[in-house]
Design an enzyme around this catalytic site. Structure first.
Site, PDB file in Angstrom:
ATOM      1  N   TYR A 125       0.845  -1.208   0.000  1.00 13.57           N
ATOM      2  CA  TYR A 125       0.000   0.000   0.000  1.00 13.57           C
ATOM      3  C   TYR A 125       0.880   1.258   0.000  1.00 13.57           C
ATOM      4  CZ  TYR A 125      -3.436  -3.313   2.092  1.00 13.57           C
ATOM      5  OH  TYR A 125      -4.243  -4.369   2.373  1.00 13.57           O
ATOM      6  N   SER A 126       1.777   1.350   1.003  1.00  8.66           N
ATOM      7  CA  SER A 126       2.536   2.593   1.208  1.00  8.66           C
ATOM      8  C   SER A 126       3.514   2.846   0.073  1.00  8.66           C
ATOM      9  CB  SER A 126       3.328   2.518   2.519  1.00  8.66           C
ATOM     10  OG  SER A 126       2.464   2.217   3.577  1.00  8.66           O
ATOM     11  N   SER A 158       6.671  -5.121   3.898  1.00 17.81           N
ATOM     12  CA  SER A 158       7.288  -6.034   4.864  1.00 17.81           C
ATOM     13  C   SER A 158       7.109  -7.491   4.458  1.00 17.81           C
ATOM     14  CB  SER A 158       6.680  -5.812   6.253  1.00 17.81           C
ATOM     15  OG  SER A 158       6.859  -4.469   6.629  1.00 17.81           O
ATOM     16  N   GLU A 240      -6.824  -5.335   8.797  1.00 16.93           N
ATOM     17  CA  GLU A 240      -5.462  -5.124   9.293  1.00 16.93           C
ATOM     18  C   GLU A 240      -5.495  -4.736  10.771  1.00 16.93           C
ATOM     19  OE1 GLU A 240      -3.032  -2.746   6.817  1.00 16.93           O
ATOM     20  OE2 GLU A 240      -1.343  -2.761   8.209  1.00 16.93           O
ATOM     21  N   GLU A 372      -2.194   8.720  15.486  1.00 14.05           N
ATOM     22  CA  GLU A 372      -3.062   9.886  15.265  1.00 14.05           C
ATOM     23  C   GLU A 372      -4.252   9.500  14.373  1.00 14.05           C
ATOM     24  OE1 GLU A 372       0.174   9.798  14.872  1.00 14.05           O
ATOM     25  OE2 GLU A 372       0.974  11.255  16.305  1.00 14.05           O
TER      26      GLU A 372
HETATM   27  C1  LIG Z   1       8.295  -1.311  10.275  1.00 12.79           C
HETATM   28  C2  LIG Z   1       7.241  -0.883   9.310  1.00 12.79           C
HETATM   29  C3  LIG Z   1       6.573  -1.844   8.567  1.00 12.79           C
HETATM   30  C4  LIG Z   1       5.603  -1.457   7.635  1.00 12.79           C
HETATM   31  N1  LIG Z   1       5.010  -2.416   6.859  1.00 12.79           N
HETATM   32  C5  LIG Z   1       4.192  -2.039   5.845  1.00 12.79           C
HETATM   33  C6  LIG Z   1       3.682  -2.995   4.929  1.00 12.79           C
HETATM   34  O1  LIG Z   1       3.928  -4.194   5.058  1.00 12.79           O
HETATM   35  N2  LIG Z   1       2.941  -2.555   3.874  1.00 12.79           N
HETATM   36  C7  LIG Z   1       2.635  -1.229   3.692  1.00 12.79           C
HETATM   37  O2  LIG Z   1       1.951  -0.900   2.735  1.00 12.79           O
HETATM   38  N3  LIG Z   1       3.088  -0.302   4.576  1.00 12.79           N
HETATM   39  C8  LIG Z   1       3.857  -0.676   5.627  1.00 12.79           C
HETATM   40  N4  LIG Z   1       4.351   0.270   6.495  1.00 12.79           N
HETATM   41  C9  LIG Z   1       4.048   1.666   6.257  1.00 12.79           C
HETATM   42  C10 LIG Z   1       3.125   2.266   7.274  1.00 12.79           C
HETATM   43  O3  LIG Z   1       1.803   1.818   7.080  1.00 12.79           O
HETATM   44  C11 LIG Z   1       3.253   3.782   7.128  1.00 12.79           C
HETATM   45  O4  LIG Z   1       4.548   4.135   7.572  1.00 12.79           O
HETATM   46  C12 LIG Z   1       2.207   4.501   7.903  1.00 12.79           C
HETATM   47  O5  LIG Z   1       0.965   4.366   7.267  1.00 12.79           O
HETATM   48  C13 LIG Z   1       2.526   5.989   8.059  1.00 12.79           C
HETATM   49  O6  LIG Z   1       2.790   6.543   6.806  1.00 12.79           O
HETATM   50  P1  LIG Z   1       4.081   7.478   6.570  1.00 12.79           P
HETATM   51  O7  LIG Z   1       5.287   6.710   7.044  1.00 12.79           O
HETATM   52  O8  LIG Z   1       4.046   7.926   5.162  1.00 12.79           O
HETATM   53  O9  LIG Z   1       3.877   8.688   7.536  1.00 12.79           O
HETATM   54  P2  LIG Z   1       2.847   9.888   7.320  1.00 12.79           P
HETATM   55  O10 LIG Z   1       1.548   9.374   6.839  1.00 12.79           O
HETATM   56  O11 LIG Z   1       3.529  10.935   6.518  1.00 12.79           O
HETATM   57  O12 LIG Z   1       2.658  10.372   8.808  1.00 12.79           O
HETATM   58  C14 LIG Z   1       3.625  11.188   9.471  1.00 12.79           C
HETATM   59  C15 LIG Z   1       2.993  11.663  10.776  1.00 12.79           C
HETATM   60  O13 LIG Z   1       1.825  12.454  10.480  1.00 12.79           O
HETATM   61  C16 LIG Z   1       0.695  11.925  11.163  1.00 12.79           C
HETATM   62  N5  LIG Z   1      -0.517  12.042  10.358  1.00 12.79           N
HETATM   63  C17 LIG Z   1      -0.677  11.615   9.083  1.00 12.79           C
HETATM   64  N6  LIG Z   1      -1.943  11.829   8.677  1.00 12.79           N
HETATM   65  C18 LIG Z   1      -2.608  12.382   9.723  1.00 12.79           C
HETATM   66  C19 LIG Z   1      -3.959  12.816   9.938  1.00 12.79           C
HETATM   67  N7  LIG Z   1      -4.888  12.716   8.979  1.00 12.79           N
HETATM   68  N8  LIG Z   1      -4.274  13.348  11.152  1.00 12.79           N
HETATM   69  C20 LIG Z   1      -3.337  13.453  12.131  1.00 12.79           C
HETATM   70  N9  LIG Z   1      -2.049  13.055  11.978  1.00 12.79           N
HETATM   71  C21 LIG Z   1      -1.683  12.532  10.799  1.00 12.79           C
HETATM   72  C22 LIG Z   1       1.019  10.457  11.379  1.00 12.79           C
HETATM   73  O14 LIG Z   1       0.298   9.902  12.453  1.00 12.79           O
HETATM   74  C23 LIG Z   1       2.509  10.506  11.666  1.00 12.79           C
HETATM   75  O15 LIG Z   1       2.757  10.836  13.006  1.00 12.79           O
HETATM   76  C24 LIG Z   1       5.293  -0.093   7.476  1.00 12.79           C
HETATM   77  C25 LIG Z   1       5.936   0.876   8.254  1.00 12.79           C
HETATM   78  C26 LIG Z   1       6.906   0.496   9.164  1.00 12.79           C
HETATM   79  C27 LIG Z   1       7.584   1.558   9.966  1.00 12.79           C
END
Ligand SMILES: Cc1cc2nc3c(=O)[nH]c(=O)nc-3n(C[C@H](O)[C@H](O)[C@H](O)COP(=O)(O)OP(=O)(O)OC[C@H]3O[C@@H](n4cnc5c(N)ncnc54)[C@H](O)[C@@H]3O)c2cc1C
Length: 392
Positions: A125-126, A158, A240, A372
């Protein structure tokens, strides 16, 4: 009342321990820590062989007659040893999604193969520019006859390094509004044009960036309708957060900490646990661990009633992950310098688990829905509070 032993898995624990004793090699725990890959394929094959993966699934889709309670107890016992099953956890989420939105042919193609251990699915997804705002995905899929051609990049895929497929969110109608032109595909990781590169995380887990360059998949790989991917994603995301991952019973930090504090001595020769402040802090951790576990059981109970899980999954994930960070921080505080010894260091308390899990806890409030975002979901969907931001 002892909730631990009065839980519904209690009758299976002895048999589960015997299964683990006979099949699980303790070095797999170290191997997962060293490699950062939270999925052991040798163990996965054994779970498939003995019908544990297939427990509780409908017979027409390959479900077997192993008691789901026994299967859950086996996963719990493995989790208590420190083993992770992240690849199977994501596979189960996708299988539930296929069960809800897939065609009959897809259900018969994908679910039995996964239950036989032949298919393991990572979540794609990400992306580099979209995490929480998952609908902003830029990876594209373009129809070409009876095939789709996928191009783009995913972040944090992952366990993709051991998976047979990635469940890829792709934009199929580039001119449609953000949430309207998405579709989901099961992309095989052996398809030409697929590439995986490791990402090392602070917690020791190795996740991946995955790349898709002209990857061709058949129309049957499209899960749900084309351009209706957002409604598929909503089902997948609820699973999930809301379906019990196999590692539903966490190792207890309180138990490990108490065991250490009983043996460890202060300079005056007294046991660390004799310090009432230490005992109280460990007691508080134990209480919060129990709350996490009961929230998990509430979630499983709701899921067992059928239908798509509700907001209790978000509530449990939020509480469990934030409490875990507090617990490991407390643990390192109590342990002092010894707590900083890594798993490889001789004499590290609890085999270095505290240091390792302290780092690992950092990422738990990010993946599977950041805290959040989960607070928003609970506030809006569960409590009915007004949205704090404009609808897009
Ligand atoms: C170890 C690890 C494993 C992962 N595994 C997978 C996987 O298998 N598949 C996959 O697709 N993804 C995976 N992810 C990705 C994970 O789902 C994303 O990191 C997560 O959704 C946050 O997205 P971002 O890192 O882009 O941060 P952002 O979305 O940019 O967020 C940054 C900060 O802003 C805050 N924020 C964002 N939007 C809002 C809102 N609307 N209101 C308030 N605060 C907000 C967040 O809470 C966070 O504190 C993994 C991440 C990690 C660290």
């Amino acid at each position: 009342m002892d909730f631990w032993e009065s839980d519904d898995l209690a009758e299976h624990r002895e048999a589960a321990r015997a299964w683990v004793e006979a099949n699980v090699r303790p070095e797999w725990v170290d191997e997962q820590r060293r490699s950062g890959c939270h999925q052991t394929m040798e163990l996965h094959a054994l779970l498939a062989r003995d019908g544990i993966l297939a427990a509780g699934w409908p017979p027409q889709y390959g479900g077997g007659d192993v008691d789901p309670g026994f299967a859950a107890a086996v996963f719990d016992e493995c989790a208590r040893l420190g083993l992770h099953f992240d690849g199977w956890a994501t596979t189960v989420m996708v299988l539930h999604t296929v069960q809800h939105v897939g065609t009959e042919a897809q259900k018969r193609q994908y679910i039995p193969a996964a239950l036989r251990g032949e298919l393991l699915i990572a979540l794609g997804y990400s992306e580099p520019d979209s995490g929480s705002d998952v609908a902003a995905a830029k990876t594209t899929a373009v129809r070409d006859g009876a095939e789709w051609v996928v191009n783009g990049q995913k972040m944090f895929t992952s366990t993709a390094q051991v998976c047979s497929h990635v469940f890829v969110l792709a934009r199929t109608a580039p001119d449609a509004p953000k949430h309207k032109g998405l579709s989901l595909f099961l992309v095989p990781t052996d398809a030409p044009g697929f590439e995986v590169q490791p990402i090392h995380t602070l917690g020791g887990q190795v996740t991946n960036a995955t790349f898709y360059t002209g990857v061709r998949v058949p129309d049957t790989a499209l899960i749900g309708e084309a351009d209706q991917g957002w409604s598929v994603m909503r089902v997948a995301l609820v699973y999930e957060r809301g379906v019990s991952s196999p590692t539903s019973v966490e190792r207890t930090v309180a138990d490990d900490l108490a065991a250490w504090a009983r043996e460890a001595r202060r300079p005056d020769g007294t046991a660390v646990l004799d310090d009432p402040l230490v005992a109280e802090r460990i007691g508080r951790i134990a209480v919060e661990e129990e709350v996490s576990r009961l929230l998990g059981r509430w979630m499983n109970w709701n899921a067992a009633k059928g239908g798509v899980p509700g907001p209790e999954g978000s509530m449990r994930k939020l509480f469990w992950s934030e409490a875990g960070q507090r617990h490991f921080s407390e643990a390192l505080d109590i342990l002092g310098a010894e707590g900083l010894l890594a798993p490889e260091a001789p004499g590290a308390p609890a085999g270095g688990m505290f240091e390792h899990d302290f780092r690992n806890a950092v990422v738990t409030t990010i993946y599977g829905g950041a805290s959040e975002v989960l607070r928003d979901i609970i506030a809006e969907r569960h409590l009915g509070l007004p949205r704090s931001r404009p609808s897009l």
